[in-house]
Design a protein around this motif. Sequence first.
Motif, PDB file in Angstrom:
ATOM      1  N   SER A  88       0.828  -1.199   0.000  1.00  0.00           N
ATOM      2  CA  SER A  88       0.000   0.000   0.000  1.00  0.00           C
ATOM      3  C   SER A  88       0.864   1.250   0.000  1.00  0.00           C
ATOM      4  O   SER A  88       2.004   1.232   0.473  1.00  0.00           O
ATOM      5  CB  SER A  88      -0.874  -0.007   1.260  1.00  0.00           C
ATOM      6  OG  SER A  88      -1.585   1.199   1.391  1.00  0.00           O
ATOM      7  N   THR A  89       0.285   2.332  -0.505  1.00  0.00           N
ATOM      8  CA  THR A  89       0.946   3.638  -0.393  1.00  0.00           C
ATOM      9  C   THR A  89       0.755   4.203   1.017  1.00  0.00           C
ATOM     10  O   THR A  89       1.394   5.182   1.370  1.00  0.00           O
ATOM     11  CB  THR A  89       0.384   4.630  -1.433  1.00  0.00           C
ATOM     12  OG1 THR A  89      -1.024   4.737  -1.259  1.00  0.00           O
ATOM     13  CG2 THR A  89       0.711   4.168  -2.851  1.00  0.00           C
TER      14      THR A  89
ATOM     15  N   PRO B 146       4.979   2.339  -8.759  1.00  0.00           N
ATOM     16  CA  PRO B 146       3.617   2.746  -9.108  1.00  0.00           C
ATOM     17  C   PRO B 146       2.791   1.557  -9.591  1.00  0.00           C
ATOM     18  O   PRO B 146       3.267   0.730 -10.360  1.00  0.00           O
ATOM     19  CB  PRO B 146       3.816   3.761 -10.237  1.00  0.00           C
ATOM     20  CG  PRO B 146       5.213   4.245 -10.072  1.00  0.00           C
ATOM     21  CD  PRO B 146       5.991   3.097  -9.493  1.00  0.00           C
ATOM     22  N   GLY B 147       1.572   1.457  -9.091  1.00  0.00           N
ATOM     23  CA  GLY B 147       0.673   0.414  -9.540  1.00  0.00           C
ATOM     24  C   GLY B 147       0.843  -0.934  -8.869  1.00  0.00           C
ATOM     25  O   GLY B 147       0.184  -1.894  -9.253  1.00  0.00           O
ATOM     26  N   ASP B 148       1.713  -1.045  -7.872  1.00  0.00           N
ATOM     27  CA  ASP B 148       1.914  -2.363  -7.263  1.00  0.00           C
ATOM     28  C   ASP B 148       1.127  -2.554  -5.968  1.00  0.00           C
ATOM     29  O   ASP B 148       1.339  -3.515  -5.253  1.00  0.00           O
ATOM     30  CB  ASP B 148       3.400  -2.651  -7.035  1.00  0.00           C
ATOM     31  CG  ASP B 148       3.983  -1.939  -5.825  1.00  0.00           C
ATOM     32  OD1 ASP B 148       3.363  -0.976  -5.342  1.00  0.00           O
ATOM     33  OD2 ASP B 148       5.058  -2.337  -5.368  1.00  0.00           O
ATOM     34  N   THR B 149       0.200  -1.661  -5.659  1.00  0.00           N
ATOM     35  CA  THR B 149      -0.583  -1.816  -4.443  1.00  0.00           C
ATOM     36  C   THR B 149      -1.633  -2.908  -4.612  1.00  0.00           C
ATOM     37  O   THR B 149      -2.093  -3.181  -5.707  1.00  0.00           O
ATOM     38  CB  THR B 149      -1.281  -0.496  -4.051  1.00  0.00           C
ATOM     39  OG1 THR B 149      -2.173  -0.135  -5.095  1.00  0.00           O
ATOM     40  CG2 THR B 149      -0.287   0.603  -3.805  1.00  0.00           C
ATOM     41  N   GLY B 150      -1.981  -3.533  -3.501  1.00  0.00           N
ATOM     42  CA  GLY B 150      -3.016  -4.552  -3.525  1.00  0.00           C
ATOM     43  C   GLY B 150      -2.583  -5.819  -2.818  1.00  0.00           C
ATOM     44  O   GLY B 150      -1.599  -5.842  -2.083  1.00  0.00           O
TER      45      GLY B 150
ATOM     46  N   THR C 245       5.981 -10.683 -17.239  1.00  0.00           N
ATOM     47  CA  THR C 245       6.767 -10.678 -16.011  1.00  0.00           C
ATOM     48  C   THR C 245       6.742  -9.270 -15.439  1.00  0.00           C
ATOM     49  O   THR C 245       7.138  -8.316 -16.101  1.00  0.00           O
ATOM     50  CB  THR C 245       8.217 -11.127 -16.281  1.00  0.00           C
ATOM     51  OG1 THR C 245       8.193 -12.466 -16.787  1.00  0.00           O
ATOM     52  CG2 THR C 245       9.053 -11.090 -15.015  1.00  0.00           C
ATOM     53  N   LEU C 246       6.239  -9.141 -14.216  1.00  0.00           N
ATOM     54  CA  LEU C 246       6.165  -7.851 -13.540  1.00  0.00           C
ATOM     55  C   LEU C 246       7.395  -7.593 -12.673  1.00  0.00           C
ATOM     56  O   LEU C 246       7.810  -6.452 -12.520  1.00  0.00           O
ATOM     57  CB  LEU C 246       4.902  -7.776 -12.675  1.00  0.00           C
ATOM     58  CG  LEU C 246       3.575  -7.989 -13.417  1.00  0.00           C
ATOM     59  CD1 LEU C 246       2.420  -7.974 -12.427  1.00  0.00           C
ATOM     60  CD2 LEU C 246       3.386  -6.932 -14.492  1.00  0.00           C
ATOM     61  N   ALA C 247       7.942  -8.649 -12.097  1.00  0.00           N
ATOM     62  CA  ALA C 247       9.167  -8.547 -11.294  1.00  0.00           C
ATOM     63  C   ALA C 247      10.020  -9.764 -11.629  1.00  0.00           C
ATOM     64  O   ALA C 247       9.576 -10.901 -11.449  1.00  0.00           O
ATOM     65  CB  ALA C 247       8.860  -8.504  -9.807  1.00  0.00           C
TER      66      ALA C 247
END
Length: 118
Positions: free
Chosen positions: A12-13, A61-65, A89-91
């Motif tokens: 989370s931010t 950015p965009g990796d929350t959840g 692949t995200l990471a």
Amino acid sequence: MGRPVAFFEITSTAPEKVRGFYTELFGWSAEPDPEMDGYAMVDTGAGPEAIGGGIGPSQAPGDTGVKLYVRVDDLEAGLARASELGADTLAPPMDLPGGYGRIAVVSDPDGNPVGLWA
């Protein structure tokens, strides 16, 4: 043979706020570790056989959840199979501290992140 969910992660931010929400709602404990940039390992109180987790700050950015990590025997083979099925692949593969193995994160067909852990 099926693959078990092995870990969950909530990013989370506003990690303090989210950590408070989950610990109050479910009675979990999660103390942030300053050596891990405030990331908190979660103890759900469900015993040693329960799935572990973590709550921490977003890293990009965009990796929350909420993200699930699923055990695989071979990380590179899991990534290759995910790619064949349309995943991005995200990471890329990375080593976990303390010798806990390696992880990578891919997207499912709807763009949801899914962690692979070997």
